[in-house]
Design a protein around this motif. Structure first.
Motif, PDB file in Angstrom:
ATOM      1  N   TRP A 133       0.829  -1.197   0.000  1.00 13.69           N
ATOM      2  CA  TRP A 133       0.000   0.000   0.000  1.00 13.69           C
ATOM      3  C   TRP A 133       0.870   1.256   0.000  1.00 13.69           C
ATOM      4  O   TRP A 133       0.352   2.370   0.091  1.00 13.69           O
ATOM      5  CB  TRP A 133      -0.900   0.000   1.237  1.00 13.69           C
ATOM      6  CG  TRP A 133      -2.253   0.595   1.055  1.00 13.69           C
ATOM      7  CD1 TRP A 133      -2.693   1.362   0.036  1.00 13.69           C
ATOM      8  CD2 TRP A 133      -3.360   0.460   1.952  1.00 13.69           C
ATOM      9  NE1 TRP A 133      -4.006   1.730   0.227  1.00 13.69           N
ATOM     10  CE2 TRP A 133      -4.446   1.183   1.402  1.00 13.69           C
ATOM     11  CE3 TRP A 133      -3.545  -0.192   3.167  1.00 13.69           C
ATOM     12  CZ2 TRP A 133      -5.688   1.269   2.029  1.00 13.69           C
ATOM     13  CZ3 TRP A 133      -4.779  -0.114   3.789  1.00 13.69           C
ATOM     14  CH2 TRP A 133      -5.842   0.604   3.230  1.00 13.69           C
ATOM     15  N   LYS A 167      -0.918   5.517  -3.065  1.00 18.09           N
ATOM     16  CA  LYS A 167      -1.863   4.494  -3.499  1.00 18.09           C
ATOM     17  C   LYS A 167      -3.211   4.553  -2.764  1.00 18.09           C
ATOM     18  O   LYS A 167      -3.236   4.519  -1.528  1.00 18.09           O
ATOM     19  CB  LYS A 167      -1.277   3.108  -3.255  1.00 18.09           C
ATOM     20  CG  LYS A 167      -0.139   2.709  -4.150  1.00 18.09           C
ATOM     21  CD  LYS A 167       0.232   1.268  -3.828  1.00 18.09           C
ATOM     22  CE  LYS A 167       1.303   0.745  -4.761  1.00 18.09           C
ATOM     23  NZ  LYS A 167       1.592  -0.673  -4.468  1.00 18.09           N
ATOM     24  N   TYR A 191      -5.236   1.967  -3.166  1.00 17.67           N
ATOM     25  CA  TYR A 191      -5.503   0.545  -2.931  1.00 17.67           C
ATOM     26  C   TYR A 191      -4.212  -0.179  -2.524  1.00 17.67           C
ATOM     27  O   TYR A 191      -3.127   0.152  -3.020  1.00 17.67           O
ATOM     28  CB  TYR A 191      -6.041  -0.122  -4.199  1.00 17.67           C
ATOM     29  CG  TYR A 191      -7.289   0.510  -4.756  1.00 17.67           C
ATOM     30  CD1 TYR A 191      -8.466   0.561  -4.016  1.00 17.67           C
ATOM     31  CD2 TYR A 191      -7.289   1.050  -6.046  1.00 17.67           C
ATOM     32  CE1 TYR A 191      -9.614   1.145  -4.537  1.00 17.67           C
ATOM     33  CE2 TYR A 191      -8.431   1.633  -6.578  1.00 17.67           C
ATOM     34  CZ  TYR A 191      -9.589   1.680  -5.819  1.00 17.67           C
ATOM     35  OH  TYR A 191     -10.714   2.260  -6.338  1.00 17.67           O
ATOM     36  N   HIS A 241      -4.378  -0.054 -10.473  1.00 19.98           N
ATOM     37  CA  HIS A 241      -5.345   0.909  -9.950  1.00 19.98           C
ATOM     38  C   HIS A 241      -6.262   1.520 -11.007  1.00 19.98           C
ATOM     39  O   HIS A 241      -7.479   1.622 -10.776  1.00 19.98           O
ATOM     40  CB  HIS A 241      -4.616   1.999  -9.164  1.00 19.98           C
ATOM     41  CG  HIS A 241      -3.968   1.488  -7.913  1.00 19.98           C
ATOM     42  ND1 HIS A 241      -3.371   2.312  -6.985  1.00 19.98           N
ATOM     43  CD2 HIS A 241      -3.816   0.227  -7.423  1.00 19.98           C
ATOM     44  CE1 HIS A 241      -2.893   1.589  -5.991  1.00 19.98           C
ATOM     45  NE2 HIS A 241      -3.139   0.329  -6.248  1.00 19.98           N
ATOM     46  N   ASP A 254     -10.351   1.233 -10.760  1.00 12.82           N
ATOM     47  CA  ASP A 254     -11.252   2.381 -10.789  1.00 12.82           C
ATOM     48  C   ASP A 254     -12.197   2.303 -11.994  1.00 12.82           C
ATOM     49  O   ASP A 254     -13.368   2.681 -11.916  1.00 12.82           O
ATOM     50  CB  ASP A 254     -10.451   3.685 -10.843  1.00 12.82           C
ATOM     51  CG  ASP A 254      -9.922   4.105  -9.479  1.00 12.82           C
ATOM     52  OD1 ASP A 254     -10.466   3.631  -8.455  1.00 12.82           O
ATOM     53  OD2 ASP A 254      -8.974   4.901  -9.429  1.00 12.82           O
ATOM     54  N   LYS A 271      -2.876  -9.520  -4.663  1.00  9.74           N
ATOM     55  CA  LYS A 271      -2.262  -8.251  -5.027  1.00  9.74           C
ATOM     56  C   LYS A 271      -1.692  -8.288  -6.439  1.00  9.74           C
ATOM     57  O   LYS A 271      -1.433  -7.234  -7.038  1.00  9.74           O
ATOM     58  CB  LYS A 271      -1.161  -7.906  -4.025  1.00  9.74           C
ATOM     59  CG  LYS A 271      -1.682  -7.671  -2.599  1.00  9.74           C
ATOM     60  CD  LYS A 271      -0.545  -7.413  -1.626  1.00  9.74           C
ATOM     61  CE  LYS A 271      -1.050  -7.316  -0.192  1.00  9.74           C
ATOM     62  NZ  LYS A 271      -2.005  -6.218   0.001  1.00  9.74           N
ATOM     63  N   LEU A 273      -8.727  -8.610  -8.156  1.00 14.37           N
ATOM     64  CA  LEU A 273      -8.871  -7.175  -7.947  1.00 14.37           C
ATOM     65  C   LEU A 273     -10.150  -6.649  -8.585  1.00 14.37           C
ATOM     66  O   LEU A 273     -10.882  -5.847  -7.986  1.00 14.37           O
ATOM     67  CB  LEU A 273      -7.647  -6.450  -8.496  1.00 14.37           C
ATOM     68  CG  LEU A 273      -6.323  -6.837  -7.811  1.00 14.37           C
ATOM     69  CD1 LEU A 273      -5.134  -6.244  -8.558  1.00 14.37           C
ATOM     70  CD2 LEU A 273      -6.309  -6.388  -6.353  1.00 14.37           C
ATOM     71  N   ARG A 297     -15.025  -1.790  -3.660  1.00 15.77           N
ATOM     72  CA  ARG A 297     -13.859  -1.272  -2.943  1.00 15.77           C
ATOM     73  C   ARG A 297     -12.836  -2.396  -2.804  1.00 15.77           C
ATOM     74  O   ARG A 297     -13.134  -3.566  -3.053  1.00 15.77           O
ATOM     75  CB  ARG A 297     -14.241  -0.726  -1.565  1.00 15.77           C
ATOM     76  CG  ARG A 297     -14.792  -1.769  -0.621  1.00 15.77           C
ATOM     77  CD  ARG A 297     -15.199  -1.172   0.738  1.00 15.77           C
ATOM     78  NE  ARG A 297     -15.583  -2.215   1.677  1.00 15.77           N
ATOM     79  CZ  ARG A 297     -16.809  -2.698   1.811  1.00 15.77           C
ATOM     80  NH1 ARG A 297     -17.791  -2.216   1.055  1.00 15.77           N
ATOM     81  NH2 ARG A 297     -17.075  -3.649   2.693  1.00 15.77           N
ATOM     82  N   ALA A 298     -11.631  -2.012  -2.358  1.00 11.15           N
ATOM     83  CA  ALA A 298     -10.574  -3.003  -2.111  1.00 11.15           C
ATOM     84  C   ALA A 298      -9.649  -2.399  -1.063  1.00 11.15           C
ATOM     85  O   ALA A 298      -8.712  -1.667  -1.383  1.00 11.15           O
ATOM     86  CB  ALA A 298      -9.823  -3.339  -3.392  1.00 11.15           C
ATOM     87  N   GLY A 299      -9.926  -2.677   0.186  1.00 10.95           N
ATOM     88  CA  GLY A 299      -9.151  -2.134   1.299  1.00 10.95           C
ATOM     89  C   GLY A 299      -8.730  -3.225   2.261  1.00 10.95           C
ATOM     90  O   GLY A 299      -8.619  -4.400   1.891  1.00 10.95           O
ATOM     91  N   LYS A 339      -7.240   7.538   4.598  1.00 10.36           N
ATOM     92  CA  LYS A 339      -6.450   6.322   4.417  1.00 10.36           C
ATOM     93  C   LYS A 339      -5.631   6.028   5.672  1.00 10.36           C
ATOM     94  O   LYS A 339      -5.575   4.881   6.141  1.00 10.36           O
ATOM     95  CB  LYS A 339      -5.522   6.466   3.210  1.00 10.36           C
ATOM     96  CG  LYS A 339      -4.584   5.279   3.015  1.00 10.36           C
ATOM     97  CD  LYS A 339      -3.629   5.469   1.841  1.00 10.36           C
ATOM     98  CE  LYS A 339      -2.615   4.345   1.765  1.00 10.36           C
ATOM     99  NZ  LYS A 339      -1.651   4.500   0.643  1.00 10.36           N
TER     100      LYS A 339
END
Length: 464
Positions: A93, A277, A279, A286, A290, A333, A339, A348-350, A425
């Protein structure tokens, strides 16, 4: 007159003072430090850090330094740098360097912040605290040297399998540590020589704990090189240059003329800039993530509407993002199927999505099999100076939806995260590690880091 890249880098770092750093560079450095400490906190709860804790407790060492995200672990300065670096890259990240030279693949140079930040956090602890100005100056020096070396080395260094954040990151950590302990030009040149003999990391370990370990080792080895020189250890003082220098040995040569005489002119933090980043995965993914989110929203799609998804892209994305189906969050990842599935299923991707439990869940495993990637020669011909892709969606009712990604991607210098987004973040990263009040207090301190009388205030909070 400058005679070598090693000398140029060392002289820049030795001569740099806080007053020499422009205000816009200070501002961006603060942003990188906020982001870097945040991802260290998030990574401190990763499984890799549990393994590292057992390892560090077994090998022991003088308790000279605290670490980020663990209240009871006191270790040597090199060990603290290892922990901080490992945690900082554990979730992938951390920020990324942008390229500016010819044929440099976009977004694939190095993760610039964590190696020097991990190093200065550890060294400052060993020294019993340093001023905020000294901490920030050493950090900026390390980032600048690291990024300029990454720019100079032949792109084959990465393309043929080295992991630049582990290799070139070692130089950033060594210079930052050497600067903070007060080495002169000759001492920093020697520390660069030590870093050259310890810089390592291969891309075969992507998708395992070995990848973040590269960054942990880069920080640890950089600190070790600086401390050895401080005690009188000798290394070659032209270790980046010549037939047996690092650029030739590890990169089929390079082009030092791209950066000679340009350290701090301009600072890399400003131009070409740094990507922070949104994500916790490779920056190359990325724009596509998006894009998938936008396609879902603009067409009012639900996961049940998805028959299939095809991502068309060039090899600058498809080669590093190499897993067909992810079965762990580490593989996720580097897996476009996962993803994009995360964006389809949750939008989302957290932290909550990058877990083994979510990756292995039946709905994720099923959705991944509806997503495929395909090489696109037209996109390849557009060059590697941008991260471009196209998504084609086939819906269950027979619609075909196609959309191209934008050159401007969220987090990049052309479309940066706002300070408010960065704070969001940071607080997400710190959740479950620090209390909300402590997280906010730590973040506020980093925003004014150059005003601190002692850097110990940061670890008082970050190790809580």
């Amino acid at each position: 007159m400058t005679t070598s890249l090693t000398e140029d880098a060392a002289r820049f770092a030795a001569d740099l003072s806080f007053k020499d750093i422009p205000d816009d560079v200070v501002r961006i450095a603060r942003r990188c430090m906020v982001d870097g400490l945040g991802v260290m906190l998030a990574g401190s709860r990763h499984d890799a850090l549990a393994v590292a804790e057992c390892y560090l407790q077994k090998i022991g060492g003088s308790p000279a330094a605290r670490v980020v995200g663990h209240p009871n672990l006191h270790v040597t300065a090199p060990q603290a740098a290892f922990w901080n670096g490992l945690s900082g890259h554990a979730m992938d990240w951390d920020d990324t360097q942008l390229a500016e030279g010819p044929n440099r693949p976009y977004g694939l140079l190095t993760h610039p912040t964590i190696p020097p930040l991990a190093a200065v956090m550890a060294i400052s602890e060993m020294l019993g605290g340093v001023s905020g100005e000294a901490l920030l100056t050493a950090f900026v020096a390390g980032v600048e040297v690291e990024c300029k070396i990454a720019e100079a080395i032949n792109p084959d260094h990465y393309n043929l399998g080295f992991h630049t954040s582990g290799t070139i990151g070692t130089f950033g950590a060594a210079v930052a540590a050497a600067k903070l302990i007060g080495l002169d030009v000759q001492g920093i040149r020697a520390a660069i020589g030590g870093a050259a003999s310890m810089a390592a990391g291969i891309r075969a370990n992507f998708g395992t704990m070995g990848k973040p370990m590269h960054v942990g080792r880069s920080a640890e080895n950089g600190v070790t090189a600086a401390l050895l020189v401080k005690e009188g250890f000798t290394f070659n003082d032209e270790a980046l240059d010549g037939k047996w220098g690092y650029l030739s040995v590890a990169g089929r040569g390079g082009d030092p003329d791209l950066v000679l005489g340009r350290f701090g002119q301009p600072f890399v933090l400003v131009s070409p800039g740094i990507s922070i980043k949104p994500y916790p995965c490779g920056v190359l993914t990325h724009p596509s993530m998006d894009l998938m989110k936008a396609v879902m929203k603009e067409n009012a799609l639900t996961p049940e509407d998805i028959e299939s998804v095809t991502l068309l892209a060039a090899n600058n994305i498809l080669h590093p993002i190499r897993y067909r189906i992810a079965t762990t969050e580490l593989e996720g990842k580097f897996c476009m199927a996962f993803l994009l599935s995360s964006m389809i299923l949750r939008g989302r991707a957290g932290k909550e999505e990058f877990t083994d439990a979510f990756v292995r869940s039946p709905q994720v495993q099923a959705m991944q099999r509806r997503v495929r990637t395909q090489f696109d020669r037209e996109i390849e011909m557009m060059g590697q100076d941008r991260i471009l892709s196209r998504i084609e969606v086939l819906t269950t009712d027979g619609r075909r939806i196609s959309r191209m990604s934008d050159n401007r991607y969220r987090g990049g210098p052309e479309h940066p995260m706002s300070d408010a987004e960065l704070e969001e973040k940071f607080l997400d990263c710190a959740q479950g590690v620090l209390s909300p009040a402590t997280s906010r207090k730590l973040m506020d301190l980093v925003w004014q880091v150059e005003r601190l009388e002692s850097s110990t205030a940061l670890l008082d909070l970050a190790s809580a």
